[in-house]
Design an enzyme around this catalytic site. Structure first.
Site, short mmCIF file in Angstrom:
data_model
loop_
_atom_site.label_atom_id
_atom_site.label_comp_id
_atom_site.label_asym_id
_atom_site.label_seq_id
_atom_site.Cartn_x
_atom_site.Cartn_y
_atom_site.Cartn_z
N ARG A 1 19.64 -159.08 57.24
CA ARG A 1 18.74 -160.16 57.36
C ARG A 1 19.15 -161.34 56.01
O ARG A 1 19.22 -162.54 56.16
CB ARG A 1 17.50 -160.11 57.35
CG ARG A 1 17.08 -159.51 58.73
CD ARG A 1 15.82 -158.80 58.89
NE ARG A 1 15.34 -158.42 60.23
CZ ARG A 1 15.75 -157.23 61.12
NH1 ARG A 1 16.70 -156.51 60.44
NH2 ARG A 1 15.23 -157.09 62.24
N ASP B 1 14.59 -144.48 64.01
CA ASP B 1 15.85 -144.10 63.30
C ASP B 1 15.86 -142.84 62.89
O ASP B 1 17.12 -142.12 62.49
CB ASP B 1 16.41 -145.16 62.68
CG ASP B 1 16.69 -146.40 63.02
OD1 ASP B 1 16.84 -146.42 64.58
OD2 ASP B 1 17.00 -147.32 62.52
C1 S3P Z 1 16.79 -152.55 63.81
C2 S3P Z 1 15.99 -152.42 64.63
C3 S3P Z 1 15.91 -151.17 65.35
C4 S3P Z 1 16.69 -150.05 64.67
C5 S3P Z 1 17.97 -150.39 64.09
C6 S3P Z 1 17.82 -151.52 63.09
C7 S3P Z 1 16.87 -153.83 63.22
O1 S3P Z 1 16.52 -151.42 66.74
O2 S3P Z 1 16.72 -148.90 65.48
O3 S3P Z 1 18.40 -149.41 63.33
O4 S3P Z 1 17.31 -154.01 61.86
O5 S3P Z 1 16.06 -154.75 63.38
P1 S3P Z 1 15.68 -151.98 67.90
O6 S3P Z 1 15.47 -153.41 67.54
O7 S3P Z 1 16.56 -151.79 69.18
O8 S3P Z 1 14.33 -151.07 67.95
#
Ligand code: S3P
Length: 426
Positions: free
Chosen positions: A24, A312
């Protein structure tokens, strides 16, 4: 990677920066007016893919180890890339960037590696299309590669069927180009780093429980970002410290945002000794040091609203469960099937090879702890979190473990092996 059982883990470790926040910082820095500086940036392959994509769109980014400087050009400063954008293994890059690209005045195609090309993109195509984005799957099956063409975006009130920060963030980013207000309602709140950082860059995003409202703004403004250590990387050492005998670890500056800290609650519930020390807030993100001591773990049930806050970490929670007395049941975690691999299948198949009693269920797994865990020849399936979870499982096993295709660890934690070695007392 070869892992021998260890007698104890001792020392202090600062794991690398948070992957979600690092991505981000690049994206929002690129869209902000002025120079954004980042410290604690994760130099994992996923975040380097984000840098490469924004460089391809004309953003000057300087990266020296964990320090990054981004010369942001404002919301309308990106330029058409010369070739297809390649996100590598990174779902966050593909899904968040799709929201941004939907609002641009140029056409672009995005692709990624074999794993990314199997992961569902219809979950962002659908809401973005409702916002009038011209986004499609090039092969028409809801998968990448994606094509995004210019269009005039309109706002949305989206009720998301899934608690996904990537879906939510994609919509929030697209909304920057509507000049209007959009809302996203999630079944349960997913990680809120986009909301926090967008506001840090001068946006107006309101959070009310699992409802987020993005109000119109004219510009984002450059800022300084301090990236906390990634709780998802710290998780491996939390479990390692609990399951290895005579261990005593301090993990420094770990992000403990309540939308991410589910693993701490679960490991404490399992009787793990985890002390959260010196809580403080950096750039709106709570951080703390964690003190971990070897513990006699017991089984637990992990289900419901806590799941998005530890999604995760479930592979390494399964490892903790294998070292616990009794049964652990993980439910409501169907999202694991659409991660870098189907993490229910990959973890069950590989932990079984280590003589662990584990079975897959429709939306999770059941682990019966207390069995003698055996070193084995196991496979990462090119999934970084599977590889590191297996390495942690191997620390307390009987005999030597060999993990095939462990190079994927560099996706989120390039220094994992040397960090682990620095704590090992054989
Ligand atoms: C993330 C959101 C999660 C996570 C991924 C990173 C992010 O995924 O599992 O490792 O940085 O927004 P999802 O949005 O598919 O849940």
């Amino acid at each position: 990677m070869h892992i021998q059982p260890v007698k104890q883990l001792k020392g202090t470790l600062k794991v690398p920066g948070d992957k979600s926040i690092s991505h981000r910082s690049i994206m929002f820095g690129a869209l902000a007016k002025g120079t954004t500086t980042v410290e604690g940036f994760l130099t994992g392959e996923d975040c380097l893919s984000t840098i490469a994509c924004f460089r391809q769109m004309g953003i000057h980014i300087e990266q020296v180890q964990d320090k990054v400087t981004i010369q942001g050009k404002g919301l309308y400063g990106l330029t058409k890339p010369n070739s297809i954008l390649d996100v590598g293994n990174s779902g966050t890059t593909m899904r968040l960037m799709s929201g941004i690209l939907s609002g641009q005045s140029f056409e672009v195609n995005i692709t990624g590696d074999a794993s990314i090309r199997k992961r569902p993109m219809d979950r962002i195509i659908r809401p973005l299309t409702s916002m009038n984005a011209n986004i499609s799957s090039l092969s028409g099956n809801g998968l990448a590669p994606l094509s995004i063409k210019p269009s005039l975006l309109k706002p949305i009130d989206y009720i998301s069927p899934v608690a996904s920060a990537q879906v939510k963030s994609s919509i929030l980013l697209a909304n920057l180009y509507t000049g209007s207000t959009s809302t996203v309602k999630e079944p349960t709140l997913s990680r809120n780093h986009s909301e926090i950082m967008l506001n840090h860059f001068g946006a107006h995003v309101e959070i009310n429980g699992s409802l987020v409202t993005s109000h119109p703004i004219k510009e984002l403004f450059a800022n300084h970002v301090v990236v906390p250590s990634d709780i998802s990387s710290a998780a491996f050492f939390m479990v390692a410290g609990l399951i290895c005998p005579n261990s005593d670890l301090i993990l420094k500056d770990v992000g403990i945002n309540p939308t991410r800290d589910g693993i701490i609650h679960v490991l404490k519930e399992m009787n793990g000794s985890i002390e959260v020390i010196d809580k403080r807030v950096v750039n709106g993100e709570p951080i703390a040091d964690l003190h971990i001591k070897s513990s006699k773990l017991k089984g637990t049930i992990v289900e419901g609203d806590i799941i998005p806050t530890l999604i995760d970490e479930i592979p390494v929670i399964a490892v903790a469960a294998a070292y616990a007395e009794g049964t652990t049941i993980i439910k409501d975690a169907g999202e694991l099937k659409v991660k870098e691999t189907n993490r229910i299948d990959t973890m069950v198949s590989e932990l079984k090879k280590m003589n662990i009693h584990i079975e897959a269920t429709a939306d999770g797994m059941i682990i019966v702890g207390g069995n003698r865990i055996q070193g084995a020849h196991v496979q990462s399936y090119d999934d970084h979190r599977v590889a590191m979870s297996l390495a942690i499982a191997a620390l307390g096993a009987n005999g030597h473990t060999r993990i095939e295709n462990s190079g994927c660890i560099a996706i989120s934690y390039p220094t994992f092996e040397s960090d682990l070695s620095s704590l090992i007392h054989i």
